[in-house]
Design an enzyme around this catalytic site. Structure first.
Site, PDB file in Angstrom:
ATOM      1  N   GLN A 265      -6.927 -20.504  11.558  1.00  0.00           N
ATOM      2  CA  GLN A 265      -6.297 -21.809  11.775  1.00  0.00           C
ATOM      3  C   GLN A 265      -5.351 -21.885  12.988  1.00  0.00           C
ATOM      4  O   GLN A 265      -4.497 -22.756  13.056  1.00  0.00           O
ATOM      5  CB  GLN A 265      -5.565 -22.218  10.487  1.00  0.00           C
ATOM      6  CG  GLN A 265      -6.548 -22.371   9.326  1.00  0.00           C
ATOM      7  CD  GLN A 265      -5.888 -22.141   7.987  1.00  0.00           C
ATOM      8  OE1 GLN A 265      -5.765 -21.006   7.543  1.00  0.00           O
ATOM      9  NE2 GLN A 265      -5.459 -23.192   7.363  1.00  0.00           N
TER      10      GLN A 265
ATOM     11  N   TRP B 282       2.868 -12.812   9.865  1.00  0.00           N
ATOM     12  CA  TRP B 282       3.901 -11.820  10.217  1.00  0.00           C
ATOM     13  C   TRP B 282       3.478 -11.049  11.462  1.00  0.00           C
ATOM     14  O   TRP B 282       4.290 -10.447  12.147  1.00  0.00           O
ATOM     15  CB  TRP B 282       4.179 -10.866   9.047  1.00  0.00           C
ATOM     16  CG  TRP B 282       3.043  -9.918   8.703  1.00  0.00           C
ATOM     17  CD1 TRP B 282       1.739 -10.253   8.487  1.00  0.00           C
ATOM     18  CD2 TRP B 282       3.114  -8.496   8.536  1.00  0.00           C
ATOM     19  NE1 TRP B 282       0.996  -9.135   8.184  1.00  0.00           N
ATOM     20  CE2 TRP B 282       1.812  -8.037   8.204  1.00  0.00           C
ATOM     21  CE3 TRP B 282       4.135  -7.569   8.628  1.00  0.00           C
ATOM     22  CZ2 TRP B 282       1.517  -6.692   7.971  1.00  0.00           C
ATOM     23  CZ3 TRP B 282       3.843  -6.229   8.388  1.00  0.00           C
ATOM     24  CH2 TRP B 282       2.550  -5.799   8.077  1.00  0.00           C
ATOM     25  N   ASP B 283       2.182 -11.106  11.773  1.00  0.00           N
ATOM     26  CA  ASP B 283       1.642 -10.464  12.973  1.00  0.00           C
ATOM     27  C   ASP B 283       2.492 -10.815  14.198  1.00  0.00           C
ATOM     28  O   ASP B 283       2.714  -9.991  15.085  1.00  0.00           O
ATOM     29  CB  ASP B 283       0.215 -10.965  13.271  1.00  0.00           C
ATOM     30  CG  ASP B 283      -0.734 -10.912  12.089  1.00  0.00           C
ATOM     31  OD1 ASP B 283      -0.252 -10.920  10.950  1.00  0.00           O
ATOM     32  OD2 ASP B 283      -1.953 -10.895  12.307  1.00  0.00           O
TER      33      ASP B 283
ATOM     34  N   GLU C 227      -2.980  -6.028   1.231  1.00  0.00           N
ATOM     35  CA  GLU C 227      -3.347  -7.265   0.528  1.00  0.00           C
ATOM     36  C   GLU C 227      -4.331  -7.075  -0.624  1.00  0.00           C
ATOM     37  O   GLU C 227      -4.719  -8.046  -1.265  1.00  0.00           O
ATOM     38  CB  GLU C 227      -3.907  -8.274   1.538  1.00  0.00           C
ATOM     39  CG  GLU C 227      -2.841  -8.780   2.490  1.00  0.00           C
ATOM     40  CD  GLU C 227      -3.371  -9.741   3.537  1.00  0.00           C
ATOM     41  OE1 GLU C 227      -4.556  -9.605   3.901  1.00  0.00           O
ATOM     42  OE2 GLU C 227      -2.603 -10.596   3.997  1.00  0.00           O
TER      43      GLU C 227
ATOM     44  N   GLN D  18      -4.525  -1.751   4.129  1.00  0.00           N
ATOM     45  CA  GLN D  18      -3.905  -1.521   5.439  1.00  0.00           C
ATOM     46  C   GLN D  18      -2.566  -0.833   5.264  1.00  0.00           C
ATOM     47  O   GLN D  18      -2.021  -0.769   4.157  1.00  0.00           O
ATOM     48  CB  GLN D  18      -3.711  -2.859   6.149  1.00  0.00           C
ATOM     49  CG  GLN D  18      -2.754  -3.807   5.450  1.00  0.00           C
ATOM     50  CD  GLN D  18      -2.884  -5.233   5.959  1.00  0.00           C
ATOM     51  OE1 GLN D  18      -3.681  -6.006   5.434  1.00  0.00           O
ATOM     52  NE2 GLN D  18      -2.105  -5.592   6.965  1.00  0.00           N
TER      53      GLN D  18
HETATM   54  O1  IFM Z   1      -1.406 -10.908   8.627  1.00  0.00           O
HETATM   55  C1  IFM Z   1      -2.645 -10.317   8.477  1.00  0.00           C
HETATM   56  C2  IFM Z   1      -2.657  -9.559   7.177  1.00  0.00           C
HETATM   57  O2  IFM Z   1      -1.689  -8.541   7.174  1.00  0.00           O
HETATM   58  C3  IFM Z   1      -4.014  -8.976   6.921  1.00  0.00           C
HETATM   59  N1  IFM Z   1      -4.983 -10.033   6.881  1.00  0.00           N
HETATM   60  C4  IFM Z   1      -5.067 -10.750   8.140  1.00  0.00           C
HETATM   61  C5  IFM Z   1      -3.730 -11.366   8.515  1.00  0.00           C
HETATM   62  C6  IFM Z   1      -3.822 -12.047   9.866  1.00  0.00           C
HETATM   63  O3  IFM Z   1      -4.047 -11.105  10.862  1.00  0.00           O
END
Ligand code: IFM
Length: 768
Positions: A332, A337-338, A479, A595
């Site tokens: 979108q 948080w990236d 996640e 992750q």
């Molecule tokens: O913010 C990230 C998340 O940590 C993992 N899924 C994708 C998102 C967007 O890059």
């Protein structure tokens, strides 16, 4: 990995392909894109249509169509050029091509392709160059050169095409393709939901006058058809100028687009290209990192830095950096948080004014963060997990679907993933530490930090039996495990922010009482409330590392889950497209994580003992799937810290090549998540400077603790700390640091046992 041997020029400034692979349309469009933070134009061929994933994504065009997800718009394509010879329509995918090459030159910010194409029985030489001007972000320029070897009827179609690829609905209404008074093509349209006016103007210059010119207008297209009788040796040079404005940019976007188009034409292609090369030279002066001895690493790195630059709206303090930048509509066009943890550090240490802009965006979106907190029954600022222009929560309740049954999955990204708020507050404080910009804290940062502290307090649960504060029902960075308690990453970040909030309050009381009083009135803050934060910071529940193993559980009960590795889970899948996480994915009841989670925390804080870092790295690494592109960089950074040179290099390559080697899923659980992974792009810079060079800024000292990969002979980069600039060159044997003459003050350094200070203009070589 197929592009590898066919990919890097030996300067490390270009990537290219020499073979067309039609099945890689999505990936190739992304990796060859151009952009400037205002718009992103995919690296498709000039004749491309929606089926070839052509797109020009414009920032600040958030819109919701057909009751689907709100996202950025792909605007009418003002660079479309089709041509035919003796009535045979040319397509790169259908013609026989010799000496074909598609290329992006990062140094200049210029995309190009060329070939000797066989069409209608004759060979033509075709070359195309394209750039999105960095100097003037509303301008796209494209040059075609076509050389003919035989006589033919030649016809060119220059169009603004309004039939577009869109992930979530058709965003436009009121299509008004047409022609301006001086003959320019124009396309006016309005977005469905927010009625943003979009204006695209196109005009051309040609070295040879056409024999005939015809206007073609359709409901969603306007084009000029130019016809020629060409003969052998003819060389046609076509320059296309396309300008784009929206009503979110200014009051009269059509006039602005037209004026700019005319100005651009006056300058002409060559002058605009010279300006483009100059703009990019200035950018690379700030950001480039030179690696000697490893061409692959060099090119990958520049690829990533380039994309971190073009994803970032440096022209605005009110726009987010999208998780896929402007490479497509995935995620979108919004910030996660990236933005603070991955994209921002490169700017913080290279162009701090942009880091400030990024944080100002979070300041301007405080009202939406407050609204979200209130809606969910909390206080303060709970930032959106997927944050659009105003900061409204764009993350839908149902994100993925079960690929076996087609049923929607309720993911709690938008209500349990609370760490985004402390991550932002953490970065605000980091920005202050690195820049010394106290005014920013007084004017904006304090409000963010206090509002986040208030949220954290209201979200916490006080466990009276244990006399501690806990966070229940969380989703941490990993996640795959939703609905967990006391995710260590989240609790630690919260403690950090609460601590900083209390210290900040105290300092404001001492130094900026007037502004503090104003802020207290504005957000109804009392010293009693700050005391509650201090108490919570003191009593927040943090697991202690196990005395024997030194392990820290990622969340309560983590070690009791089934202990398997990702490879085992892969075998349990019934369909390769299945989502591994909540609520029924294969990873949920196991220790396999998507992750870096705890390991990511070690990247952010320097307070952990090496034995603890090592033990946890060893434990979590084999259990990490790296299902997110955010993951490998944390492992690379921490591997550098603990001396795992090979693992650091392996994870560095993995992180940097996500897009170029197309290693991550473009579709997960039925949702399109393709495009450029901008977090990994930002992390590339961190892995070199903060990883291999071991740079950190701590207690007013610049520290280096390097660990170069085996084959690297040297690494060179620039740094900006507290407004002072430094040039750093690191080899296996020594570290050279030069302080710029224009620096305002001396700076302290520590490299292993050497401590020294560099005055403006000074240079120091340290033997390693
Ligand atoms: O913010 C990230 C998340 O940590 C993992 N899924 C994708 C998102 C967007 O890059």
């Amino acid at each position: 990995m197929e592009l590898k041997n066919n990919l890097f020029s030996d300067t490390g400034w270009e990537i290219y392909e020499n073979t067309l692979e039609p099945e890689k349309l999505i990936n190739r469009g992304s990796i060859f894109m151009v952009g400037n933070g205002y718009l992103g134009y995919r690296g498709t061929f000039a004749e491309a249509d929606k089926d070839e994933y052509q797109a020009c994504i414009v920032s600040d065009t958030y819109d919701k169509a057909d009751d689907k997800w709100r996202e950025l718009c792909n605007v009418p394509n003002g660079l479309q050029v089709k041509f035919s010879l003796d009535n045979e329509l040319f397509s790169n995918y259908e013609a026989e091509l010799n000496n074909y090459q598609r290329k992006i030159d990062f140094k200049k910010g210029i995309f190009s392709y060329k070939s000797e194409a066989n069409i209608a029985g004759q060979n033509i030489n075709l070359s195309v160059e394209r750039f999105s001007s960095y100097e003037n972000k509303h301008l796209l320029v494209q040059r075609h050169i076509i050389e003919f070897t035989e006589e033919a009827d030649f016809s060119l179609e220059l169009a603004i095409e309004g039939e577009l690829w869109s992930l979530n609905g058709d965003h436009f209404k009121d299509y008004q393709p047409g022609v301006m008074d001086e003959g320019e093509l124009k396309f006016s349209t309005t977005t469905q939901e927010r009625e943003i006016a979009i204006e695209v103007i196109q005009d051309y210059q040609l070295n040879q006058k056409p024999q005939a010119e015809k206007i073609i207008t359709k409901e969603r297209k306007v084009a000029k058809e130019l016809t020629y009788q060409v003969t052998a040796g003819d060389k046609l040079v076509l320059d296309l100028f396309t300008t784009i404005y929206t009503s979110n940019d200014l009051a009269n976007p059509k006039k602005a687009a037209l004026d700019l188009n005319r100005r651009a034409q006056k300058k002409g292609f060559q002058t605009l290209k010279t300006e483009q090369v100059k703009s990019w030279a200035e950018l690379w002066d700030k950001f480039d990192i030179k690696i000697t001895g490893d061409l692959e690493a060099q090119a990958l790195l520049r690829f990533n830095i380039f994309h971190n630059i073009i994803a970032t709206p440096v022209h605005s303090e009110r726009l987010p950096i999208g998780a896929r930048g402007l490479s497509c509509q995935a995620y979108q066009g919004a910030a996660f948080w990236d933005q603070e943890i991955f994209n921002l550090p490169m700017f913080l240490y290279s162009w701090p004014e942009v880091a400030k802009n990024i944080l100002l965006y979070r300041y301007h979106t405080l009202p939406a963060a407050r609204e979200k907190a209130e809606r969910l029954g909390f206080k303060g600022a709970y930032y959106a997990w997927i944050s659009g222009k105003t900061g409204e929560e764009l993350c839908p309740d149902f994100f993925f679907e079960d690929v076996l049954t087609g049923r929607k999955i309720r993911n709690h990204f938008n209500d349990w993933q609370i760490h985004v708020s402390p991550d932002i507050a953490y970065t605000v404080w980091k920005y202050y530490q690195v820049t010394g910009d106290w005014d920013f804290i007084v004017d904006y940062g304090a409000e963010i930090i206090f509002s986040v502290a208030r949220f954290l307090y209201s979200r916490a649960y006080y466990n009276p039996g244990e006399e501690r504060y806990e966070f229940l029902k969380l989703l941490g960075p990993d996640e795959y495990h939703e609905n967990v308690d006391n995710n260590y990453f989240t609790n630690y970040q919260a403690k950090h922010v609460l601590d900083k909030a209390c210290k900040l309050y105290q300092r404001l009381e001492e130094e900026n009482l007037e502004q503090l009083t104003e802020l207290k009135n504005k957000i109804s803050l009392s010293s009693e409330e700050v005391e509650t934060w201090a108490e919570m910071a003191d009593k927040i529940y943090l697991f202690q590392p196990d005395p024997e193993s030194k392990l820290i559980p990622q969340f309560a009960g983590y070690f009791a889950l089934e202990d398997v590795i990702p490879e085992v889970l892969e075998e349990r899948l019934q369909d390769p497209r299945e989502y591994w996480g909540w609520p029924i994915g294969v990873a949920v009841h196991t220790q396999v994580i998507k992750q870096a989670d705890l390991i990511q925390l070690f990247v952010l804080h320097d307070d952990f003992r090496e034995e603890v870092i090592k033990a946890n790295y060893d434990y979590y690494e084999p259990r990490t799937e790296h299902g997110s592109s955010l993951s490998p960089s944390a492992y690379a950074l921490i591997a550098c810290k603990i001396g795992y040179q090979e693992q650091a290099y392996k994870n560095f390559l993995k992180s940097c090549s996500v897009d170029l080697y197309s290693t991550n899923k473009a579709i997960s659980g039925g949702t399109f998540i393709g495009g450029i992974h901008t977090a990994a792009c930002g992390a590339a810079w961190q892995m070199i400077v903060q990883g291999f060079a071991g740079f950190k800024y701590q207690d007013r000292q610049i520290i280096f603790d390097p660990l170069l990969p085996e084959k690297w002979q040297a690494v060179e980069f620039n740094l900006v700390v507290k407004g002072n600039k430094f040039k750093v060159k690191l080899t296996k044997n020594d570290l050279n640091i030069r302080a710029e003459q224009s620096n305002k003050s001396p700076q302290d350094f520590a490299v292993f046992a050497n401590e020294f200070s560099l005055a403006p203009g000074d240079h120091r070589r340290v033997n390693l």
